[in-house]
Structures are given as structure tokens and as C-alpha cells.
Design an enzyme around this catalytic site. Structure first.
Site, PDB file in Angstrom:
ATOM      1  N   LYS A  80       0.873  -1.174   0.000  1.00 52.31           N
ATOM      2  CA  LYS A  80       0.000   0.000   0.000  1.00 52.31           C
ATOM      3  C   LYS A  80       0.907   1.219   0.000  1.00 52.31           C
ATOM      4  O   LYS A  80       2.040   1.153   0.478  1.00 52.31           O
ATOM      5  CB  LYS A  80      -0.856   0.003   1.279  1.00 52.31           C
ATOM      6  CG  LYS A  80      -2.134   0.787   1.165  1.00 52.31           C
ATOM      7  CD  LYS A  80      -3.281  -0.056   0.590  1.00 52.31           C
ATOM      8  CE  LYS A  80      -4.527   0.769   0.430  1.00 52.31           C
ATOM      9  NZ  LYS A  80      -5.645  -0.015  -0.083  1.00 52.31           N
ATOM     10  N   GLY A 180     -26.527   1.137   0.714  1.00 53.56           N
ATOM     11  CA  GLY A 180     -25.580   1.861  -0.138  1.00 53.56           C
ATOM     12  C   GLY A 180     -25.726   1.438  -1.582  1.00 53.56           C
ATOM     13  O   GLY A 180     -25.251   0.376  -1.983  1.00 53.56           O
ATOM     14  N   GLY A 182     -24.448   2.581  -4.505  1.00 50.54           N
ATOM     15  CA  GLY A 182     -23.461   3.297  -5.314  1.00 50.54           C
ATOM     16  C   GLY A 182     -23.015   2.411  -6.465  1.00 50.54           C
ATOM     17  O   GLY A 182     -23.813   1.644  -7.015  1.00 50.54           O
ATOM     18  N   ASN A 183     -21.729   2.495  -6.819  1.00 46.03           N
ATOM     19  CA  ASN A 183     -21.228   1.707  -7.954  1.00 46.03           C
ATOM     20  C   ASN A 183     -21.428   0.221  -7.747  1.00 46.03           C
ATOM     21  O   ASN A 183     -21.961  -0.479  -8.596  1.00 46.03           O
ATOM     22  CB  ASN A 183     -19.727   1.970  -8.147  1.00 46.03           C
ATOM     23  CG  ASN A 183     -19.489   3.336  -8.734  1.00 46.03           C
ATOM     24  OD1 ASN A 183     -20.286   3.823  -9.516  1.00 46.03           O
ATOM     25  ND2 ASN A 183     -18.399   3.960  -8.332  1.00 46.03           N
ATOM     26  N   VAL A 184     -20.972  -0.279  -6.600  1.00 50.33           N
ATOM     27  CA  VAL A 184     -21.065  -1.722  -6.354  1.00 50.33           C
ATOM     28  C   VAL A 184     -22.511  -2.110  -6.036  1.00 50.33           C
ATOM     29  O   VAL A 184     -23.030  -3.098  -6.573  1.00 50.33           O
ATOM     30  CB  VAL A 184     -20.143  -2.155  -5.194  1.00 50.33           C
ATOM     31  CG1 VAL A 184     -20.260  -3.661  -4.964  1.00 50.33           C
ATOM     32  CG2 VAL A 184     -18.696  -1.790  -5.478  1.00 50.33           C
TER      33      VAL A 184
END
Ligand code: NAD
Length: 349
Positions: A80, A180, A182-184
């Protein structure tokens, strides 16, 4: 603060502090483990209060990526990077180019992708200085937005969860509460709807829900009411720490499978879920479809084969449930054990 004394330090292979004042770059690249492959992990840009917080974050997140990549068996290790600064005001192309040059010095041991505070445009900038970038847009030579593959992974983990819990992996008539959209969340709702599931959805941006509710024939509830919906499955696809002392007792669902990162507020909430008889599908496995896609992109594998690889999250999830039951531990601990064993095995080979 000494890196070696940080509790998050777990025998990381290499931690690089990068400092290029002329480019406005102060950052850290942490390579946790490359036993199973190059360390792939996103670059987080965040206005950390102090350097200690940045160090802790990058050490914790890079270790997490080792577990995620290991259990998904995608030929990657864990790493990361973080850039210290406000992504809305401090980010510049020279800063991203400088990071790219530093990444390039690591000889393909660290592969960067996007994370909080960075986006596909930033990956394109970094790419001008190093080929060690993944999760690019299709027009930049990548495999595009990973969200649909993340959703397919959630769907696959959910299938394992319902099969294990209810004795059938059939979604027809199954009631699923999705937090949620959103995109997913949207992609997941589409998969569930097509498979015959009955949906209840919720989002803090209520105005965007109406057309989606119509498309998926879904019921809509207020955000705070999603936990207590009469559903067999709860799919958290918004933010982390939503499985906690307050929400777990409200859940009617017997399976939790969603895309959000770090769903357990504290590790002991994995035990609390088990006490309530709820099968928790560990987040970093369940939401791993995006990583599988980015891994395939890095290795240049056939993009048409990615969905099949992502569907294998079903098998991995079943193995986790069986291991948890056999060892008398939580599913979160079972996932960690399997991942640790894979890395240990890789070291021997
Ligand atoms: P997104 O930002 O597109 O969607 C998140 C949605 O959650 C938004 O619509 C937002 O309004 C809603 N939301 C926020 N707080 C809420 C609340 N309290 N109640 C209900 N809704 C709320 O993000 P995404 O890309 O769909 O990702 C969803 C989650 O999955 C995030 O936690 C992300 O870190 C994680 N994740 C995403 C991917 C990916 O491929 N996109 C991969 C791994 C993990």
C-alpha cells in the site's frame, strides 16, 4: 515514532519514505509481503494529522492486502502507499509523477492502484513514470472500473452464505437488504434482481433511489432502518464499522455479505455475529472481485476469463465457513488462518 515499534508493524519487507519537496510529495510505500507475488495495493491520499497516523495506516493497510491477495489466490503480495496531504487541494501532476518515479525504483515489487483520495486520472499520471500501475481505465489500457467484478464477488460469496445457512444457493424469492446503492450496490442489485431476489434498498442520497427502486422492484427504507428489515441477507455496500453493538442486535438477516471495507467495528463483533447465529462473509474476501480483476490486468490475462475467476469467491467462501465450523472459530478468523497458511506454504516452496 519508530516503525519497528508500531503495533501495526508485522515483519514488513520494506517501508520506503519518499520526500520530494519540489514536487510537494511526502509519502510512504509499504511492502508487507511478496512471497506470493508483487505487492499490489492502492495509493491513499489523506490529510493525516501527523506522520505517525500515516505510518500506522500504511502498515495496517499493506498487511491487509497480503491477506486479501493470498486468500484470493491471485498471484500477488500485499502493499500500500500513502501520500500525506489533502487530495482536494494539494494533489498535482508533478507530485504523482514523483511518486511514480519512486515506485519505479522498487523493481516491480510494488504495483499501485487507486484508493481513497486517488482516482483513475491519477493512475494515468503515475503511469507516465512507471509501468507498475494497475486498475486503469479501458482507454488507458486497463480492464476498467472494478465495481462490476466486486459486485459479482459479493454475489458469489452471498451464494455460499445462503447455501451453507439455508441449504440452497437459489436466490429466487430470497429477501436481501442492500445498504448503499453506489457503484457496487447498483451492480449487485442488478445481479440479485435478475436471479429473482426481492430487494430492500437504502442510501443517504434518497433522491437517486426512486428510479433504481423501480428498475429492481425494490422497497426503499430510511438509512437507519436498513438493519431491521425482514430479510434473509444483509449486504452492506456503503461504509465501514457498520457491524457493531448497536446494529448487530437489530439484524433479522442470517447472512451478511457486502462490499464495504472493514465492516466489523471491532474484532469481537465477529464473535457477536456468530452468537446471533449470523453467517458473516468476511469483507476482504467478499469484496475481492475488484482485486482479482486488477491482478488479471497486471498479468495481462484474458479479460473474458475474469468473471469466472471472480466466481471462485464462492468456493473460497464455502471453505471459510467450513473451516470456521471445524475449528470452532469465527469466519473472520478462519479467513485469516487460511490466508496465513497460504503465505507460509508459499515461503516453503
Ligand atoms: P460508492 O461511493 O459508489 O457508493 C457508496 C454508496 O453508499 C453511495 O451511494 C453513498 O451515498 C452510500 N452511503 C454512504 N453512507 C451511507 C449510509 N449511512 N447509509 C446508506 N448509504 C450510504 O462506493 P462503491 O464503489 O460502490 O463502494 C462501496 C463500498 O465497497 C465502499 O466501502 C468501498 O470501499 C467498498 N469497495 C468497493 C470496491 C469497488 O470495486 N468499487 C472494491 C472493494 C471495496
Amino acid at each position: 515514532m519508530s516503525v519497528f515499534e508500531a503495533p501495526e508493524f508485522d515483519d514488513h519487507e520494506e517501508v520506503v519514505f519518499v520526500n520530494e519537496p519540489a514536487a510537494g510529495l511526502r509519502g510512504i510505500i509499504a511492502i508487507h509481503d511478496t512471497t506470493l507475488g508483487p505487492a499490489l495495493g492502492g495509493c491513499r491520499m489523506w490529510d493525516y494529522e501527523n506522520e505517525s497516523d500515516a505510518i500506522k495506516d500504511v502498515l495496517r493497510l499493506s498487511r491487509g492486502m497480503t491477506y486479501k491477495a493470498a486468500i484470493l489466490d491471485c498471484g500477488l503480495g500485499g502493499g500500500k502507499s500513502v501520500i500525506i496531504g489533502d487530495p482536494h487541494t494539494a494533489k498535482t501532476p508533478p507530485m504523482l509523477h514523483a511518486l511514480g518515479r519512486w515506485i519505479d525504483t522498487l523493481g516491480e515489487r510494488y504495483i499501485v492502484g487507486e484508493d481513497i483520495g486517488t482516482n483513475p486520472d491519477d493512475m494515468r499520471e503515475i503511469r507516465t513514470e512507471t509501468r507498475c500501475v494497475s486498475c486503469l481505465r479501458k482507454e488507458d489500457g486497463g480492464y476498467g472500473d472494478p465495481a462490476p467484478m466486486t459486485a459479482l464477488g459479493v454475489f458469489s460469496a452471498m451464494r455460499a452464505g445462503i447455501e451453507y445457512t439455508f441449504g440452497s444457493g437459489d436466490f429466487d424469492g430470497l429477501m436481501v437488504a442492500v445498504q448503499g446503492i453506489g457503484n457496487v450496490g447498483t451492480s449487485l442489485c442488478r445481479l440479485l434482481h435478475d436471479a429473482g431476489a426481492r430487494l430492500t434498498i437504502s442510501d443517504v442520497y434518497a433522491e437517486k433511489l426512486a428510479p433504481l427502486a423501480e428498475e429492481f422492484s425494490a422497497d426503499v427504507v430510511e438509512p437507519e432502518d436498513i438493519y431491521k428489515v425482514e430479510a434473509q441477507v444483509f449486504a452492506p455496500c456503503a461504509m465501514g464499522a457498520i457491524l457493531n453493538d448497536n446494529t448487530i442486535p437489530q439484524l433479522k438477516a442470517r447472512v451478511v455479505a457486502g462490499a464495504a471495507n472493514n465492516q466489523l467495528d471491532e474484532p469481537h463483533h465477529g464473535e457477536l455475529l456468530a452468537e446471533y447465529g449470523i453467517a458473516y462473509m468476511p469483507d476482504y474476501v467478499t469484496n475481492g472481485g475488484g482485486l482479482v480483476s486488477c491482478a488479471a490486468e497486471w498479468y495481462g490475462n484474458d479479460p473474458d476469463e475474469v468473471p469466472e475467476r471472480v466466481r471462485q469467491i464462492y468456493d473460497t467462501s464455502l471453505r471459510i465457513l467450513e473451516r470456521a465450523s471445524a475449528d470452532g472459530i469465527t469466519t473472520a478468523d478462519a479467513a485469516n488462518r487460511i490466508a496465513e497458511e497460504r503465505v507460509k506454504q508459499g515461503r516453503k516452496e
